[in-house]
Design a protein around this motif. Structure first.
Motif, mmCIF file in Angstrom:
data_model
loop_
_atom_site.group_PDB
_atom_site.id
_atom_site.type_symbol
_atom_site.label_atom_id
_atom_site.label_comp_id
_atom_site.label_asym_id
_atom_site.label_seq_id
_atom_site.Cartn_x
_atom_site.Cartn_y
_atom_site.Cartn_z
ATOM 1 N N SER A 18 36.220 51.904 57.617
ATOM 2 C CA SER A 18 37.481 51.821 56.872
ATOM 3 C C SER A 18 37.200 51.790 55.382
ATOM 4 N N SER A 19 38.090 52.354 54.658
ATOM 5 C CA SER A 19 37.923 52.452 53.204
ATOM 6 C C SER A 19 38.833 51.470 52.479
ATOM 7 N N THR A 20 39.039 50.314 53.108
ATOM 8 C CA THR A 20 39.899 49.330 52.459
ATOM 9 C C THR A 20 39.166 48.688 51.285
ATOM 10 N N VAL A 21 39.913 48.333 50.236
ATOM 11 C CA VAL A 21 39.343 47.720 49.036
ATOM 12 C C VAL A 21 39.113 46.239 49.291
ATOM 13 N N HIS A 22 37.973 45.713 48.834
ATOM 14 C CA HIS A 22 37.653 44.298 49.005
ATOM 15 C C HIS A 22 38.660 43.446 48.237
ATOM 16 N N PRO A 23 39.078 42.300 48.799
ATOM 17 C CA PRO A 23 40.061 41.458 48.095
ATOM 18 C C PRO A 23 39.599 41.046 46.700
ATOM 19 N N HIS A 24 38.310 40.780 46.536
ATOM 20 C CA HIS A 24 37.815 40.378 45.209
ATOM 21 C C HIS A 24 37.848 41.544 44.228
ATOM 22 N N ALA A 25 37.751 42.774 44.740
ATOM 23 C CA ALA A 25 37.855 43.924 43.845
ATOM 24 C C ALA A 25 39.263 44.021 43.266
ATOM 25 N N ALA A 26 40.251 43.760 44.095
ATOM 26 C CA ALA A 26 41.629 43.760 43.591
ATOM 27 C C ALA A 26 41.849 42.621 42.604
ATOM 28 N N TRP A 27 41.231 41.472 42.891
ATOM 29 C CA TRP A 27 41.374 40.317 41.982
ATOM 30 C C TRP A 27 40.781 40.617 40.613
ATOM 31 N N ARG A 28 39.617 41.257 40.573
ATOM 32 C CA ARG A 28 38.971 41.496 39.278
ATOM 33 C C ARG A 28 39.778 42.508 38.452
ATOM 34 N N LYS A 29 40.447 43.434 39.112
ATOM 35 C CA LYS A 29 41.290 44.372 38.360
ATOM 36 C C LYS A 29 42.484 43.659 37.738
ATOM 37 N N GLU A 30 43.060 42.719 38.486
ATOM 38 C CA GLU A 30 44.182 41.952 37.940
ATOM 39 C C GLU A 30 43.726 41.102 36.760
ATOM 40 N N GLN A 31 42.558 40.479 36.888
ATOM 41 C CA GLN A 31 42.046 39.646 35.803
ATOM 42 C C GLN A 31 41.709 40.483 34.578
ATOM 43 N N THR A 32 41.200 41.672 34.775
ATOM 44 C CA THR A 32 40.879 42.545 33.644
ATOM 45 C C THR A 32 42.145 42.925 32.879
ATOM 46 N N ALA A 33 43.186 43.253 33.603
ATOM 47 C CA ALA A 33 44.455 43.603 32.948
ATOM 48 C C ALA A 33 45.029 42.407 32.198
ATOM 49 N N SER A 34 44.928 41.217 32.794
ATOM 50 C CA SER A 34 45.440 40.016 32.129
ATOM 51 C C SER A 34 44.652 39.701 30.865
ATOM 52 N N LEU A 35 43.319 39.851 30.934
ATOM 53 C CA LEU A 35 42.489 39.582 29.768
ATOM 54 C C LEU A 35 42.733 40.601 28.661
#
Length: 525
Positions: free
Chosen positions: A382-399
């Motif tokens: 499966s090519s699902t994205v890791h939950p932590h990968a989604a978290w780091r993208k959100e944190q990058t946008a917030s920063l």
């Protein structure tokens, strides 16, 4: 007599207006009347202000000591020790000392103690403080000015009068180049209490503080050179010495002609040097535009291939080849086998006979497990994205929304090399020193959005571990070490290294967590 009265009135006005904190005051000559006489000058004592009865005896001893340089420091200390124990006496004592040392301000400034000045300011008076601070500024006595600034910072919450605020702004202007940190603290403490109709002193202090920020990363020798020359722009300075050339070289690395304080430097540096600096900035702008375009292209390419969790390659089933026998060899082999069987029976007939008592050999052959033939199946992970990968993208946008001014640096670092940005990433530049809160946010940003260069990715976790040893770092690393994370291996190496290099800084529990991070398996999802 008239001349003496005129000098006395001018000295009094100078002490009130703090002229020695300005350019004109710093250019006063040491040949003024009274400067050469020093402690041996004998000034007639007359028209001295009245003192409380408790101070008259020590005042008489001080007046007698004015004619005896050897006993003057002791008599002065005794007078201050008696006068500044009560705030109510501070104003009388300051007026008395200012009149007594009317033409010996340098001698007074040399003996005055900073705690006595703080007591005077706290009582609502400032005559003595302004007089001696002006003399310290005229002599560039940065040690005493710095101690006075530290005392004002420590007690400023109790003293918010306009005179104290003016003194703090004047000290900010005087210390901005050589003692930038103290000047910055002074301005932060004084700025909220600056009257709305008196912004000139505040603007001047901010201008000099900006100049100090520009040369903050220079050597102490270079800062002292700029402190002297920026305050005397009308002097025809030479720029041929080794220290002068070194100061110019350091300035070229941190000065931007668009800065507000750049006008101070333009007034003293060589005109040809300034023209070359302008040309270089134009070339740098062209280069930065090219970098921005390359960064945008790299980002676009990276977004087209989203981060995926790696998976194992499907196992391929290798079949044994099926051999098809030809007919003739098969029949020939059968005939040869049958002939050999008959020959064996004919030669040894008795070997095949068994007696009734002979047990029959029981041969139990294990059941052979034959794998059932099945068609090859292609296993697709499966090519699902890791939950932590989604978290780091959100944190990058917030920063990025929190500190947008760091985006330009992050974009340059993304496609840059380690040697070009080593000083910036180590917090050794005046634009982003380690004590700046944005420096830690830059390291956090590069953790969340790791750059392409492998050496920069390796250094960023090490720099963060060198800067901080707390649970915040561990929590960040635990979220970023997962299968598919671009900098997971670099973080693991940093975790393994810091638990040994900074063993005393980490607790036993934290060292265990670091070891767990270093041993975490990131090869499979």
């Amino acid at each position: 007599m008239a001349a003496q009265a005129s000098d006395s009135s001018m000295a009094s006005a100078s002490s009130q207006e703090l002229p020695l904190f300005t350019e004109a005051g710093l250019e006063l000559s040491a040949n003024q009347p009274g400067a050469q006489e020093g402690m041996t000058a004998q000034v007639p004592v007359r028209n001295l202000p009245e003192l409380p009865p408790e101070l008259k005896q020590v005042a008489k001893s001080l007046e007698k000591a004015m004619h005896d340089p050897g006993s003057l420091p002791g008599a002065f200390s005794n007078f201050c020790g008696a006068a500044y124990v009560k705030p109510d006496w501070a104003g009388y004592a300051s007026e008395y000392l200012a009149a007594l040392f009317d033409e010996q301000e340098d001698t007074l400034a040399e003996m005055t103690r900073i705690p006595d000045l703080i007591i005077e300011l706290g009582s609502g008076h400032y005559t003595l403080t302004f007089m001696v601070a002006s003399r310290w500024a005229a002599k560039a006595d940065l040690a005493r000015l710095t101690r006075l600034a530290e005392a004002l910072i420590a007690t400023q919450s109790k003293m918010r009068s306009p005179e104290v605020v003016d003194l703090m702004l004047a000290l900010t202007t005087s210390l901005a180049i050589s003692r930038y940190s103290r000047a910055e603290q002074l301005l932060s403490a004084a700025e909220p209490y600056v009257p709305g109709d008196d912004k000139d002193a505040l603007l001047e202090a901010q201008l000099w503080l900006d100049a100090g920020c520009i040369v903050r990363g220079c050597t102490q020798e270079a800062r002292e050179l700029w402190d002297q020359r920026l305050r005397r722009p009308r002097v025809a300075w030479t720029w041929e010495g080794r220290e002068e050339c070194a100061a110019l070289a350091q300035l070229s690395d941190c000065l931007d002609t668009g800065y507000t304080a750049a006008t101070l430097f333009k007034a003293v540096v060589p005109a040809g040097w300034w023209d070359l600096l302008v040309v270089r900035e134009k070339e740098r702008a062209v280069h930065e535009n090219a970098l921005a375009a390359a960064k945008a292209y790299a980002k676009e390419q990276r977004e087209q291939r989203p981060e995926e969790v790696p998976h194992e390659q499907p196992r391929q089933i290798v079949r044994q080849p099926i051999i098809i026998w030809r007919g003739i060899p098969f029949f020939v082999g059968g005939l040869v086998g049958a002939w050999a069987l008959l020959l064996g029976i004919w030669i040894s007939p008795f070997d095949l006979e068994r007696t009734p008592t002979q047990p029959v050999a029981q041969t139990v052959s294990p059941s052979a497990t034959v794998p059932a033939a099945s068609s090859a199946k292609t296993v697709q992970a499966s090519s699902t994205v890791h939950p932590h990968a989604a978290w780091r993208k959100e944190q990058t946008a917030s920063l990025a929304a929190e500190v947008p001014e760091l985006r330009a640096w992050v974009e340059k670092i993304e496609i840059g090399e380690w040697p070009a940005y080593e000083s910036l990433l180590k917090g050794q530049t005046p634009q982003l020193p380690q004590e700046d809160a944005r420096y830690q946010k830059l390291l956090l940003w590069l953790h969340l959005d790791p750059p392409s260069n492998a050496e920069i990715r390796r250094q960023v976790p090490l720099l963060l571990a060198e800067l901080r040893q707390d649970s915040t770092v561990i929590e960040l690393w635990e979220k970023l070490v997962y299968p598919g994370s671009l900098n997971a291996g670099d973080i693991q190496a940093a975790a393994l290294r810091t638990q040994h290099d900074k063993k005393d800084a980490w607790s036993a529990t934290q060292r265990f967590q670091l070891a767990s991070i270093a041993k975490r398996n990131i090869a499979s999802p």
